[in-house]
Design an enzyme around this catalytic site. Structure first.
Site, short mmCIF file in Angstrom:
data_model
loop_
_atom_site.label_atom_id
_atom_site.label_comp_id
_atom_site.label_asym_id
_atom_site.label_seq_id
_atom_site.Cartn_x
_atom_site.Cartn_y
_atom_site.Cartn_z
N PHE A 23 46.39 67.81 -31.51
CA PHE A 23 45.98 67.26 -30.05
C PHE A 23 45.38 65.92 -30.32
O PHE A 23 44.59 65.57 -30.79
CB PHE A 23 45.39 68.16 -29.25
CG PHE A 23 45.56 67.67 -27.79
CD1 PHE A 23 46.61 67.94 -26.99
CD2 PHE A 23 44.35 67.02 -27.33
CE1 PHE A 23 46.64 67.53 -25.79
CE2 PHE A 23 44.61 66.37 -25.71
CZ PHE A 23 45.52 66.63 -25.10
N LYS A 33 56.06 64.77 -31.80
CA LYS A 33 55.74 66.05 -32.54
C LYS A 33 57.07 67.17 -32.86
O LYS A 33 57.00 67.97 -31.88
CB LYS A 33 54.58 66.94 -31.60
CG LYS A 33 53.08 66.18 -31.73
CD LYS A 33 52.21 67.33 -30.68
CE LYS A 33 51.01 66.52 -30.56
NZ LYS A 33 50.26 67.63 -29.45
N ASP A 89 56.53 66.56 -27.06
CA ASP A 89 55.86 67.63 -27.42
C ASP A 89 57.07 68.69 -27.41
O ASP A 89 57.88 68.74 -28.25
CB ASP A 89 54.49 67.80 -26.87
CG ASP A 89 53.81 69.15 -27.35
OD1 ASP A 89 53.67 69.27 -28.51
OD2 ASP A 89 53.08 69.75 -26.48
N GLU A 117 58.17 56.58 -23.34
CA GLU A 117 57.11 57.83 -23.32
C GLU A 117 56.04 57.61 -24.59
O GLU A 117 56.18 56.96 -25.43
CB GLU A 117 57.90 59.17 -23.48
CG GLU A 117 58.04 60.11 -22.48
CD GLU A 117 56.86 60.70 -22.02
OE1 GLU A 117 55.68 60.02 -22.13
OE2 GLU A 117 56.88 61.92 -21.82
N ASP A 118 54.84 58.19 -24.25
CA ASP A 118 53.91 58.02 -25.08
C ASP A 118 54.25 59.24 -26.18
O ASP A 118 53.97 58.98 -27.25
CB ASP A 118 52.51 58.36 -24.26
CG ASP A 118 52.56 59.73 -23.60
OD1 ASP A 118 53.62 60.21 -23.28
OD2 ASP A 118 51.46 60.24 -23.00
N GLY A 121 50.70 58.02 -19.51
CA GLY A 121 50.73 58.04 -20.79
C GLY A 121 51.38 56.84 -21.32
O GLY A 121 50.91 56.12 -22.52
N ARG A 180 42.21 57.12 -22.18
CA ARG A 180 43.25 56.41 -22.52
C ARG A 180 43.33 55.23 -23.06
O ARG A 180 44.22 54.41 -23.65
CB ARG A 180 44.17 56.35 -21.27
CG ARG A 180 44.42 57.91 -20.66
CD ARG A 180 45.31 57.58 -19.32
NE ARG A 180 45.46 58.73 -18.61
CZ ARG A 180 46.46 59.68 -18.57
NH1 ARG A 180 47.23 59.55 -19.58
NH2 ARG A 180 46.48 60.73 -17.79
P1 IMP Z 1 56.32 67.93 -23.65
O1 IMP Z 1 56.90 68.14 -22.04
O2 IMP Z 1 55.72 69.32 -24.16
O3 IMP Z 1 57.05 67.26 -24.47
O4 IMP Z 1 54.94 66.99 -23.33
C1 IMP Z 1 54.87 65.83 -22.96
C2 IMP Z 1 53.58 65.27 -22.39
O5 IMP Z 1 52.50 66.34 -22.63
C3 IMP Z 1 53.33 64.01 -22.87
O6 IMP Z 1 53.81 63.07 -22.08
C4 IMP Z 1 51.63 64.03 -22.51
O7 IMP Z 1 51.46 63.55 -21.54
C5 IMP Z 1 51.16 65.42 -23.04
N1 IMP Z 1 50.92 65.69 -24.23
C6 IMP Z 1 51.32 66.32 -25.12
N2 IMP Z 1 50.88 66.09 -26.53
C7 IMP Z 1 49.75 65.65 -26.21
C8 IMP Z 1 48.65 65.36 -26.91
O8 IMP Z 1 48.53 65.49 -28.12
N3 IMP Z 1 47.80 64.71 -26.33
C9 IMP Z 1 47.59 64.16 -25.21
N4 IMP Z 1 48.91 64.54 -24.42
C10 IMP Z 1 49.79 65.05 -24.83
MG MG Z 2 49.05 63.63 -20.22
#
Ligand code: IMP
Ligand code: MG
Length: 185
Positions: free
Chosen positions: A155, A134, A106, A102-103, A46, A168
């Site tokens: 999302f 987020k 969450d 990082e993209d 991402g 992407r």
């Molecule tokens: P975390 O571990 O919950 O912080 O999630 C991070 C990863 O979840 C990111 O690197 C994304 O790959 C994916 N992710 C979380 N939210 C989204 C979204 O809204 N769209 C697409 N990918 C997401």
């Molecule tokens: Mg992903």
């Protein structure tokens, strides 16, 4: 594969706003890391678009590296809290200044796992630079030094972020209309 317009709820961040903010972040990093030759560690997949645009706005010497991380246990739209490193760094980061790129953050599990792992390798410094945050969804605390945009709990896709591995390439951040997406699946 379907055209994204079938399930695009709205464009949350258009291309010009993304690029303007990335230019600001690049300038900020260039000021903060003078003489520190940072390593930008991009979290695949991402973070790829963000990395390549960001590095073009960084005016000081730096190198780039890649890591791939997957979280498993639940579907593609949510972190499980269990994170697996599927591609590790090829370089020694001891005494180096590391910037994780990082993209999106969450729950925070993904970046927290990478941060903790790399910290054990004794970098001179380590920080997190995320395009999107987020913050309302955070389940583990993460110190984020650079944030592009704080976004609501929706999302999103495009600009590196996928829906089931596609889309992407889009140059903007869009919100998925999940009803429409699922209706056509
Ligand atoms: P975390 O571990 O919950 O912080 O999630 C991070 C990863 O979840 C990111 O690197 C994304 O790959 C994916 N992710 C979380 N939210 C989204 C979204 O809204 N769209 C697409 N990918 C997401
Ligand atoms: Mg992903």
């Amino acid at each position: 594969m379907r055209d994204y317009r079938e399930f695009l709820g709205e464009v949350l961040i258009p291309e010009d706003k993304l690029q303007a903010r990335i230019a600001e972040l690049g300038a900020q990093i260039s000021r903060d890391y003078v003489g520190k030759d940072p390593i930008l560690v991009c979290i695949l997949r991402g973070g790829v678009l963000f990395l390549t645009d960001l590095m073009r706005k960084i005016t000081i010497p730096h190198s780039i590296e890649f890591m791939a991380v997957s979280s498993y246990g639940v579907g593609g739209r949510q972190s499980s809290g269990k994170v697996r490193i599927s591609l590790d760094l090829n370089v020694d980061i001891q005494n180096r200044n590391v910037i994780l790129v990082e993209d999106i953050i969450d729950s925070g599990y993904t970046i927290a796992a990478v941060y903790d792992l790399l910290t054990t390798r004794k970098p001179a410094s380590i920080c997190v630079c995320t395009l999107l945050d987020k913050a309302d969804r955070r389940e583990v605390p993460v110190a984020v030094k650079y944030t592009g945009f704080s976004i609501p709990n929706k999302f999103v896709f495009g600009y590196g972020l996928d829906i089931d591995d596609y889309y992407r390439n889009l140059p903007f951040i869009g919100v998925v209309d999940l009803e429409k997406y699922q209706a056509g699946a």
